[in-house]
Scaffold this motif. Sequence first.
Motif, short mmCIF file in Angstrom:
data_model
loop_
_atom_site.label_atom_id
_atom_site.label_comp_id
_atom_site.label_asym_id
_atom_site.label_seq_id
_atom_site.Cartn_x
_atom_site.Cartn_y
_atom_site.Cartn_z
N LEU A 46 46.53 34.33 35.97
CA LEU A 46 46.31 34.55 37.46
C LEU A 46 45.80 33.21 38.04
N ASN A 47 46.47 33.08 39.29
CA ASN A 47 46.19 31.91 40.33
C ASN A 47 45.48 32.28 41.33
N LEU A 48 45.12 31.44 42.30
CA LEU A 48 44.48 31.65 43.67
C LEU A 48 45.53 32.52 44.38
N GLU A 49 46.86 32.15 44.43
CA GLU A 49 47.74 32.70 45.45
C GLU A 49 47.79 34.24 45.11
N LEU A 50 47.80 34.88 43.88
CA LEU A 50 47.78 35.99 43.56
C LEU A 50 46.57 36.68 43.87
N LEU A 51 45.32 36.13 43.53
CA LEU A 51 43.85 36.44 44.08
C LEU A 51 43.89 36.77 45.70
N LEU A 52 44.30 36.01 46.53
CA LEU A 52 44.34 36.22 47.77
C LEU A 52 45.28 37.56 48.28
N LYS A 84 44.25 40.48 50.41
CA LYS A 84 44.69 40.96 51.52
C LYS A 84 45.53 42.20 51.61
N GLU A 85 45.99 42.82 50.58
CA GLU A 85 46.56 44.05 50.41
C GLU A 85 45.52 45.07 50.73
N LEU A 86 44.38 44.90 50.30
CA LEU A 86 43.33 46.09 50.69
C LEU A 86 42.74 46.03 52.16
N ARG A 87 43.18 44.92 52.66
CA ARG A 87 42.63 44.93 54.16
C ARG A 87 43.63 44.87 55.16
#
Length: 684
Positions: free
Chosen positions: A177-183, A187-190
């Motif tokens: 898990l990394n921050l890029e994946l978390l963001l 974004k996919e949800l919004r």
Amino acid sequence: MGLNKTIQNLQNGHAQLLDMMILMVDENRLPQTEVSYPKWPFEDALFRQIIELIPSPSKIKNAVFVDTIPGLKALITPVVTGSSKPFYLIGGVLVEEGTVEIVKKYLLEHPEGVHFVDHLEMFPIVSKEEKEEILSAFQQFSESIQSIYQSQQRVDVYQRKTAKTEWVAEQISNERLNLELLLHQFKELRAELDFIGLAVQKEHEKYVIQHFLDSSHAAVKGKEITLGEGFLGQVIVTEEYSYWTNIQEDPRLLPYKECGLFPRSLFCQPIKIGGQMNALLFGGSEKEEAQFDVTDIRHLASLIGIFLNQQTLKDSLNNHLLQLSTLNEIFSAMTNVENMKRVLYILIDMGMNILSGSFACVLYKDMQEESKLSILSRGMKNEFLNHYGRDLGKRYFGRENVEGANGVFYQHENGSLVYEMPITFRNQVFGVLSIGVQNEEEVIPYIPFLSSIGIAGGISISLLEKEHAPQSDEKMIRVLTKLLEKQQPAKYEQSMQAIELVGGFGQQMGLAAEQIHAIKNAIVLSSYEEEIWHDSIVEKETKDLMEQYYRADEVDHVAHKILLILLHHTGVKLDPRMKDDLLLHKFEEWESRSHMVEMVIPLEEQVAAGLEEEEIKEKLNLSNREMEVLAQVLNGLNNRDIAQSLFISDHTVKNHMTNILQKLGVTDRAQAIAKVYQMGYTPK
């Protein structure tokens, strides 16, 4: 009950209520439901023909009647589903009251209408008042379907949020898990988010955009955010969530517009760890004045804060492990390493890794040739290295004792800040480790560790100097090396560069120390005819390797292959048998990854003045005549030349030389010269 079945049932009910057939299609007139309320089998096909005659459905924005064929009316209204493309509800066919005969006459007179004449009496006839009621009911039906779709979308979004939250909770301890994946997941949800980014604190009151996701590839990653400047800089001051709209013409956006970003609305949420602000989460929309869910944003900020805190703890743990592994590696090298350069390589690499230094170097005194200083570096430019190396030598090798020597910060004249750590043992300086740093604060926590590796390196080199016993072939190799240096300087330089590469690459390929030593010998021997050295070389590894080099029909030993590769560095044409060998490609990859720079700085140019003649004479308890003989020896004269110069016999010179060697504690003339120079005396 599924969504499609619910809509179909609702459509069937409205078709019966309005006494007309109804069908939902997409913008290409492809059915999304089945035709509702056909009274006769042929009416379904007839209705679909009517639908094909409706002009430009995509231009219709509200419920309207349209004439497919003059007099035959169909109802159509768009259904906004929330997806990028709407659906369309179509109902009919109807005939307006008082127009039946006129419509019939038109259908009979026009080819496209003849097919509908026989079915005209089956179409409902409605008054103007009834038309208005049907239109209103059709509009309400459309809104009902839209509500169903919107409700389903909210359920879908909630389920996706729940799934993503569960996913993040499961993955928060996963190393992948990394921050890029978390963001990206957020974004996919919004749908309202056109971009989202994260700025991380790099220096006091200064942040750098480290992560940025958008669809237009705006080049804002790496951009700095300073206290109080612009929208994001304002949040550094307030440390509170902020939201801005109608900002498309705001001057504060100019730096971002230059990078290709044109937001109309923007949010920024500070991220704190332990009460201290460490990052800024921001995002926005370029298409409209979007409304962002503050609760979701703060949840994401909390997750990022947890992730950053976890990374900080992990980095701290890794740093301690790195320090332990570094010490372990250095102390392991004390008993396993072949020469001190291996220790110095460790110091350079570990020093840069520990301090995240931009460059590093080690200035050291060669064990074999103490009349020179050498310097190894990574990341330094040669012109800076040469000047800095001389300055470093004057400051550390111009004094005898360095008792209690500690690391110091040194500001070079070009502005570079370095941390200099002497490599010492028992008050003797073996070298100086220098690491380029940004500021003193980042070094201070590591000073005790750096002192430890400096002492460990000094112990290692000291042991190597004492325990390094010359190999049986070493004297011959030294002679041939010196001869090569005098007769073929260019060839000598190339051979020395090749020899420098042997240790690192040989260890990479798993060669034993004896094999590496044999390759180094073979590089020197290959420059001479075999009969010159054949009877003098006794080491089996070296002799076997040279036998392969001169006589082998095939190249099937790793040491032989490495020798051929490295001889190519000395100007020898690459052996055709190695042209496509996998080992050659491995060597080229390793060499490009492990490039180091080495420069030689003559010790005489930088060491402070040594002992005077009277001091060396007193220290060694030499007579006046013995001192005269020693001076002549240091100037390179042999016994006969010394006898003629001093007007004494050869026998007398020999007697003086015997006394001098005894007082110096050495056995031959070469050792005497080396020891006197080491003591700091240079003849006038």
